[in-house]
Design a protein around this motif. Structure first.
Motif, PDB file in Angstrom:
ATOM      1  N   ALA A  74     -40.569  -3.429  48.204  1.00  0.00           N
ATOM      2  CA  ALA A  74     -39.294  -3.565  47.973  1.00  0.00           C
ATOM      3  C   ALA A  74     -39.404  -3.054  46.439  1.00  0.00           C
ATOM      4  N   ALA A  75     -38.534  -1.891  46.468  1.00  0.00           N
ATOM      5  CA  ALA A  75     -38.580  -1.156  44.981  1.00  0.00           C
ATOM      6  C   ALA A  75     -38.031  -2.134  43.940  1.00  0.00           C
ATOM      7  N   VAL A  76     -38.587  -1.920  42.936  1.00  0.00           N
ATOM      8  CA  VAL A  76     -38.216  -2.584  41.584  1.00  0.00           C
ATOM      9  C   VAL A  76     -36.486  -2.541  41.336  1.00  0.00           C
ATOM     10  N   ALA A  77     -36.082  -1.184  41.488  1.00  0.00           N
ATOM     11  CA  ALA A  77     -34.524  -1.033  41.628  1.00  0.00           C
ATOM     12  C   ALA A  77     -33.779  -1.571  42.740  1.00  0.00           C
ATOM     13  N   TYR A  78     -34.611  -1.927  43.749  1.00  0.00           N
ATOM     14  CA  TYR A  78     -33.871  -2.473  45.065  1.00  0.00           C
ATOM     15  C   TYR A  78     -33.133  -3.947  44.772  1.00  0.00           C
ATOM     16  N   GLU A  79     -32.108  -4.143  44.988  1.00  0.00           N
ATOM     17  CA  GLU A  79     -31.433  -5.250  44.656  1.00  0.00           C
ATOM     18  C   GLU A  79     -31.559  -6.212  46.166  1.00  0.00           C
ATOM     19  N   ASN A  80     -32.208  -7.475  45.814  1.00  0.00           N
ATOM     20  CA  ASN A  80     -32.395  -8.407  47.170  1.00  0.00           C
ATOM     21  C   ASN A  80     -32.483  -9.674  46.484  1.00  0.00           C
ATOM     22  N   GLU A  81     -31.647 -10.707  47.013  1.00  0.00           N
ATOM     23  CA  GLU A  81     -31.730 -12.108  46.349  1.00  0.00           C
ATOM     24  C   GLU A  81     -32.974 -12.850  46.839  1.00  0.00           C
ATOM     25  N   HIS A  82     -33.705 -12.379  47.695  1.00  0.00           N
ATOM     26  CA  HIS A  82     -34.649 -13.078  48.217  1.00  0.00           C
ATOM     27  C   HIS A  82     -36.094 -12.657  47.697  1.00  0.00           C
ATOM     28  N   ARG A 103     -43.582   9.477  46.637  1.00  0.00           N
ATOM     29  CA  ARG A 103     -42.390   9.919  45.857  1.00  0.00           C
ATOM     30  C   ARG A 103     -41.153  10.102  46.959  1.00  0.00           C
ATOM     31  N   GLY A 104     -41.568  10.129  48.109  1.00  0.00           N
ATOM     32  CA  GLY A 104     -40.468  10.302  49.322  1.00  0.00           C
ATOM     33  C   GLY A 104     -39.821   9.076  49.472  1.00  0.00           C
ATOM     34  N   ALA A 105     -40.595   7.669  49.429  1.00  0.00           N
ATOM     35  CA  ALA A 105     -40.223   6.515  49.393  1.00  0.00           C
ATOM     36  C   ALA A 105     -39.138   6.096  48.506  1.00  0.00           C
ATOM     37  N   LYS A 106     -39.368   6.458  47.090  1.00  0.00           N
ATOM     38  CA  LYS A 106     -38.503   6.135  46.091  1.00  0.00           C
ATOM     39  C   LYS A 106     -37.959   4.639  45.965  1.00  0.00           C
ATOM     40  N   ASN A 107     -36.691   4.729  45.913  1.00  0.00           N
ATOM     41  CA  ASN A 107     -36.082   3.015  45.615  1.00  0.00           C
ATOM     42  C   ASN A 107     -35.165   2.814  47.030  1.00  0.00           C
ATOM     43  N   ALA A 108     -35.856   3.261  48.190  1.00  0.00           N
ATOM     44  CA  ALA A 108     -35.035   2.952  49.415  1.00  0.00           C
ATOM     45  C   ALA A 108     -35.279   1.416  49.686  1.00  0.00           C
ATOM     46  N   PRO A 109     -34.679   0.933  50.599  1.00  0.00           N
ATOM     47  CA  PRO A 109     -34.807  -0.504  51.077  1.00  0.00           C
ATOM     48  C   PRO A 109     -36.071  -0.383  52.077  1.00  0.00           C
ATOM     49  N   PRO A 110     -36.695  -1.439  52.107  1.00  0.00           N
ATOM     50  CA  PRO A 110     -37.995  -1.521  52.748  1.00  0.00           C
ATOM     51  C   PRO A 110     -37.881  -1.081  54.348  1.00  0.00           C
ATOM     52  N   LEU A 111     -36.724  -1.402  54.962  1.00  0.00           N
ATOM     53  CA  LEU A 111     -36.867  -1.134  56.365  1.00  0.00           C
ATOM     54  C   LEU A 111     -36.516   0.544  56.214  1.00  0.00           C
ATOM     55  N   ASP A 112     -36.168   1.211  55.456  1.00  0.00           N
ATOM     56  CA  ASP A 112     -35.710   2.665  55.552  1.00  0.00           C
ATOM     57  C   ASP A 112     -37.242   3.224  55.124  1.00  0.00           C
TER      58      ASP A 112
END
Length: 120
Positions: A74-82, A103-112
């Motif tokens: 879960a990227a640092v920039a990824y917003e998630n209330e959990h 580098r390809g994963a970046k800030n995408a949501p975990p499922l992506d």
């Protein structure tokens, strides 16, 4: 019986220590990288993937595209209330990836990121 209790105590102690490790602390980051390396090697062995040597898992990126990078699931920039910022920097939210995959994963949501994790 005594050995079983001692082993359980050691495992519980390790669990408590690992829970306190954070990737932002350089000493903890080394412990996280080493722990993830051992777990990744062990998992690859179970999946019948082979690498020349366990030492390959301990290599850090010293030259371009070599070694392994620590990836926040879960990227640092990824917003998630959990999951809060402190949890994002803990070992439970980290994985080792090749530098190109990381580098390809970046800030995408975990499922992506599943396809990237599957191939790395």
């Amino acid at each position: 019986m005594m050995y079983g209790l001692r082993k359980e105590k050691l495992i519980n102690n390790l669990h408590l220590q690992m829970d306190s490790w954070r990737v932002g602390n350089s000493a903890d980051k080394k412990k996280i990288r080493a722990s993830l390396a051992v777990m990744s090697w062990w998992l690859d062995q179970l999946c019948e993937k082979t690498f020349p040597d366990i030492d390959d898992f301990f290599k850090t990126r010293k030259t371009k595209n070599k070694g392994w990078d620590i990836e926040h699931i879960a990227a640092v920039a990824y917003e998630n209330e959990h999951i809060n910022l402190d949890q994002k920097h803990s070992i439970g939210n980290l994985a080792l990836l090749s530098p190109l995959d990381q580098r390809g994963a970046k800030n995408a949501p975990p499922l992506d990121k599943l396809a990237i994790y599957t191939q790395s």
